[in-house]
Design an enzyme around this catalytic site. Structure first.
Site, PDB file in Angstrom:
ATOM      1  N   GLN A   1      -3.239   2.903   9.732  1.00  0.00           N
ATOM      2  CA  GLN A   1      -1.887   3.006   9.150  1.00  0.00           C
ATOM      3  C   GLN A   1      -0.960   3.828  10.046  1.00  0.00           C
ATOM      4  O   GLN A   1       0.242   3.582  10.080  1.00  0.00           O
ATOM      5  CB  GLN A   1      -1.948   3.644   7.747  1.00  0.00           C
ATOM      6  CG  GLN A   1      -2.562   2.770   6.676  1.00  0.00           C
ATOM      7  CD  GLN A   1      -4.040   3.022   6.513  1.00  0.00           C
ATOM      8  OE1 GLN A   1      -4.730   3.441   7.439  1.00  0.00           O
ATOM      9  NE2 GLN A   1      -4.560   2.766   5.329  1.00  0.00           N
TER      10      GLN A   1
ATOM     11  N   ASN B   1      -5.866  12.366  -0.330  1.00  0.00           N
ATOM     12  CA  ASN B   1      -5.014  11.553   0.550  1.00  0.00           C
ATOM     13  C   ASN B   1      -5.928  10.789   1.503  1.00  0.00           C
ATOM     14  O   ASN B   1      -7.159  10.941   1.468  1.00  0.00           O
ATOM     15  CB  ASN B   1      -4.013  12.440   1.311  1.00  0.00           C
ATOM     16  CG  ASN B   1      -2.926  11.617   1.989  1.00  0.00           C
ATOM     17  OD1 ASN B   1      -2.292  10.772   1.346  1.00  0.00           O
ATOM     18  ND2 ASN B   1      -2.715  11.808   3.272  1.00  0.00           N
ATOM     19  N   LYS B   2      -5.333  10.000   2.345  1.00  0.00           N
ATOM     20  CA  LYS B   2      -6.085   9.142   3.267  1.00  0.00           C
ATOM     21  C   LYS B   2      -7.209   9.878   3.968  1.00  0.00           C
ATOM     22  O   LYS B   2      -7.031  11.024   4.395  1.00  0.00           O
ATOM     23  CB  LYS B   2      -5.085   8.564   4.282  1.00  0.00           C
ATOM     24  CG  LYS B   2      -5.660   7.658   5.336  1.00  0.00           C
ATOM     25  CD  LYS B   2      -6.499   6.534   4.774  1.00  0.00           C
ATOM     26  CE  LYS B   2      -5.824   5.707   3.703  1.00  0.00           C
ATOM     27  NZ  LYS B   2      -6.782   4.892   2.914  1.00  0.00           N
TER      28      LYS B   2
ATOM     29  N   ASP C   1      -2.241  10.791  -2.639  1.00  0.00           N
ATOM     30  CA  ASP C   1      -2.532   9.652  -3.529  1.00  0.00           C
ATOM     31  C   ASP C   1      -2.806  10.115  -4.954  1.00  0.00           C
ATOM     32  O   ASP C   1      -2.606   9.364  -5.899  1.00  0.00           O
ATOM     33  CB  ASP C   1      -3.712   8.849  -2.987  1.00  0.00           C
ATOM     34  CG  ASP C   1      -3.264   8.044  -1.778  1.00  0.00           C
ATOM     35  OD1 ASP C   1      -3.213   8.616  -0.675  1.00  0.00           O
ATOM     36  OD2 ASP C   1      -2.906   6.867  -1.954  1.00  0.00           O
TER      37      ASP C   1
ATOM     38  N   ARG D   1      -7.418  -0.724  -7.144  1.00  0.00           N
ATOM     39  CA  ARG D   1      -7.661   0.460  -6.310  1.00  0.00           C
ATOM     40  C   ARG D   1      -7.699   1.689  -7.227  1.00  0.00           C
ATOM     41  O   ARG D   1      -6.778   1.897  -8.022  1.00  0.00           O
ATOM     42  CB  ARG D   1      -6.569   0.640  -5.236  1.00  0.00           C
ATOM     43  CG  ARG D   1      -6.564  -0.491  -4.208  1.00  0.00           C
ATOM     44  CD  ARG D   1      -5.703  -0.138  -3.008  1.00  0.00           C
ATOM     45  NE  ARG D   1      -6.375   0.818  -2.127  1.00  0.00           N
ATOM     46  CZ  ARG D   1      -5.762   1.421  -1.107  1.00  0.00           C
ATOM     47  NH1 ARG D   1      -4.484   1.209  -0.870  1.00  0.00           N
ATOM     48  NH2 ARG D   1      -6.428   2.256  -0.338  1.00  0.00           N
TER      49      ARG D   1
ATOM     50  N   ARG E   1       0.833  -1.197   0.000  1.00  0.00           N
ATOM     51  CA  ARG E   1       0.000   0.000   0.000  1.00  0.00           C
ATOM     52  C   ARG E   1       0.878   1.260   0.000  1.00  0.00           C
ATOM     53  O   ARG E   1       2.097   1.183   0.150  1.00  0.00           O
ATOM     54  CB  ARG E   1      -0.945  -0.001   1.216  1.00  0.00           C
ATOM     55  CG  ARG E   1      -0.184  -0.261   2.508  1.00  0.00           C
ATOM     56  CD  ARG E   1      -0.780   0.368   3.685  1.00  0.00           C
ATOM     57  NE  ARG E   1      -0.732   1.808   3.608  1.00  0.00           N
ATOM     58  CZ  ARG E   1       0.389   2.540   3.772  1.00  0.00           C
ATOM     59  NH1 ARG E   1       1.567   1.977   4.002  1.00  0.00           N
ATOM     60  NH2 ARG E   1       0.339   3.853   3.689  1.00  0.00           N
ATOM     61  N   GLY E   2       0.180   2.430  -0.118  1.00  0.00           N
ATOM     62  CA  GLY E   2       0.904   3.690  -0.258  1.00  0.00           C
ATOM     63  C   GLY E   2       1.091   3.902  -1.757  1.00  0.00           C
ATOM     64  O   GLY E   2       1.555   2.996  -2.460  1.00  0.00           O
ATOM     65  N   ALA E   3       0.732   5.101  -2.216  1.00  0.00           N
ATOM     66  CA  ALA E   3       0.672   5.338  -3.661  1.00  0.00           C
ATOM     67  C   ALA E   3       1.959   4.945  -4.413  1.00  0.00           C
ATOM     68  O   ALA E   3       1.900   4.169  -5.378  1.00  0.00           O
ATOM     69  CB  ALA E   3       0.288   6.789  -3.922  1.00  0.00           C
TER      70      ALA E   3
END
Ligand code: MRU
Length: 358
Positions: free
Chosen positions: A204, A255-256, A245, A97, A54-56
């Site tokens: 996270q 973003n998140k 992201d 995603r 995970r994480g862009a």
């Protein structure tokens, strides 16, 4: 634990035979360190969807390796047959995603390599895909280091910074983006204290960011998301740093989930907000945040995941958007590998990335 073992930890790599990808399963952290060896398309899709990877930027790197590996299994005799199968695999991975643009961006880049080798022998094409995936990985390391340096230039000794989600080495290649300045500060003997939002519902911040920072010896304090206001009011933080992201051309940042709330609070308290990310996360073709697709995830993540027992009745209605968009008006700047971009964002993106702007 040495600082380097955190900042240079390898969370995604090609297997020895270059026919598999080895990934650190991030869903098990901080309690278990387990590497998975992935060889087939469904396991790769699932690894992205379930946030094992995970994480862009990390998703983009993983997808590039995935296509290099999957391409080796295509048996079509001619290029058109090969490309038809390759494209189907690429579209399938791309469907895992929707928000982080790095996934689509790196799949597009790998697609370009395939098309550029239309006339080449098959082995040459496959080798070029592997080389491109490795280049994407190496470029991210380079970009993270530069972003970390520009990010650190915004801080002074003794500052407190609040961060959200995880934008550290686990989410990238090395150092991270929004977390990178904290490691650099530590390397340079600067004292920066990081307040880490736990980041509901997937935690996270708690599971990954506080884990990485603590292991690297960076002073940090974990807080629940709803404690950000009091921390700001008490003067504990002088800046907000979070990742991204997808950044739209006008500077709106996806973003998140929870990032935009943090930015709104910071605006109220007069605290500057920075989003830090590589240019691979800027979607130069996306006019504004309204055009960014927002992923919605299963309700079970709110009701039961990471709890010992469900914390709501199974029939309770939930809403679980995985990202939100911070309006560009709330940002003091966007920190990229080429420098810090400030408003007017579209104009300044054009100056810094003239080749990428449509
Ligand atoms: O859903 P996730 O954990 O993949 O979301 C990650 C984030 O929102 C990060 O902040 C972002 O990708 C930047 S990572 C350098």
């Amino acid at each position: 634990m040495s600082m380097q073992s955190v900042t240079h930890a390898v969370n995604v790599r090609l297997g020895e035979d270059e026919r598999s990808i080895v990934v650190l399963d991030q869903t098990l952290l901080p309690n278990e360190t387990k590497y998975l060896t992935l060889t087939d398309r469904d396991a790769m899709w699932e690894a992205i969807y379930k946030l094992r990877v995970r994480g862009a930027p990390c998703i983009g790197i993983f997808a590039a390796y995935a296509m290099a590996v999957l391409a080796k299994g295509i048996e079509a005799a001619d290029f058109d047959g090969f490309y038809a199968e390759y494209s189907a695999l690429s579209q399938y991975l791309g469907s895992s995603r929707p928000t982080a643009v790095n996934l689509a961006c790196m799949l597009r880049r790998m697609d370009g390599v395939v098309l550029a080798h239309r006339e080449s022998p098959r082995q040459e094409l496959l080798d070029a895909l592997t080389a491109e995936a490795k280049a994407i990985h190496a470029e991210d390391m380079e970009m993270c280091r530069k972003i970390s340096e520009y990010g650190l230039s915004l801080l002074k000794d003794g500052d407190g910074v609040i961060t959200h989600c995880n934008a550290g080495p686990l989410a990238t290649s090395r150092y991270g983006t929004a977390q990178g300045p904290f490691y650099l500060a530590k390397e340079k003997g600067m004292n920066i204290h990081v307040y880490v939002d736990e980041t509901r519902p997937l935690l996270q911040g708690a599971r990954l960011t506080s884990y990485e920072l603590t292991r690297a010896g960076v002073p940090c304090t974990l807080i629940c998301d709803n404690m950000a206001s009091i921390v700001m009011k008490q003067g504990k933080v002088q800046a907000v740093f979070f990742g991204c992201d997808r950044i739209a051309r006008n500077g709106d940042v996806a973003n998140k989930i929870g990032s935009s709330g943090l930015a709104v609070l910071a605006h109220y308290y007069g605290i500057p907000v920075y989003s830090l990310g590589p240019s691979t996360t800027i979607d130069f073709h996306c006019p504004s945040g309204d055009d960014i697709p927002i992923e919605e995830r299963p309700h079970s993540e709110i009701r039961e995941l990471y709890y010992e027992k469900p914390m709501a009745l199974p029939e309770v209605e939930c809403y679980n958007p995985a990202f939100d968009v911070t309006d560009h008006s709330l940002l003091s700047g966007i920190v990229t590998e080429r420098g810090i971009v400030r408003a007017p964002f579209e104009e300044n993106f054009r100056k810094l990335f003239p080749e990428a702007m449509p």
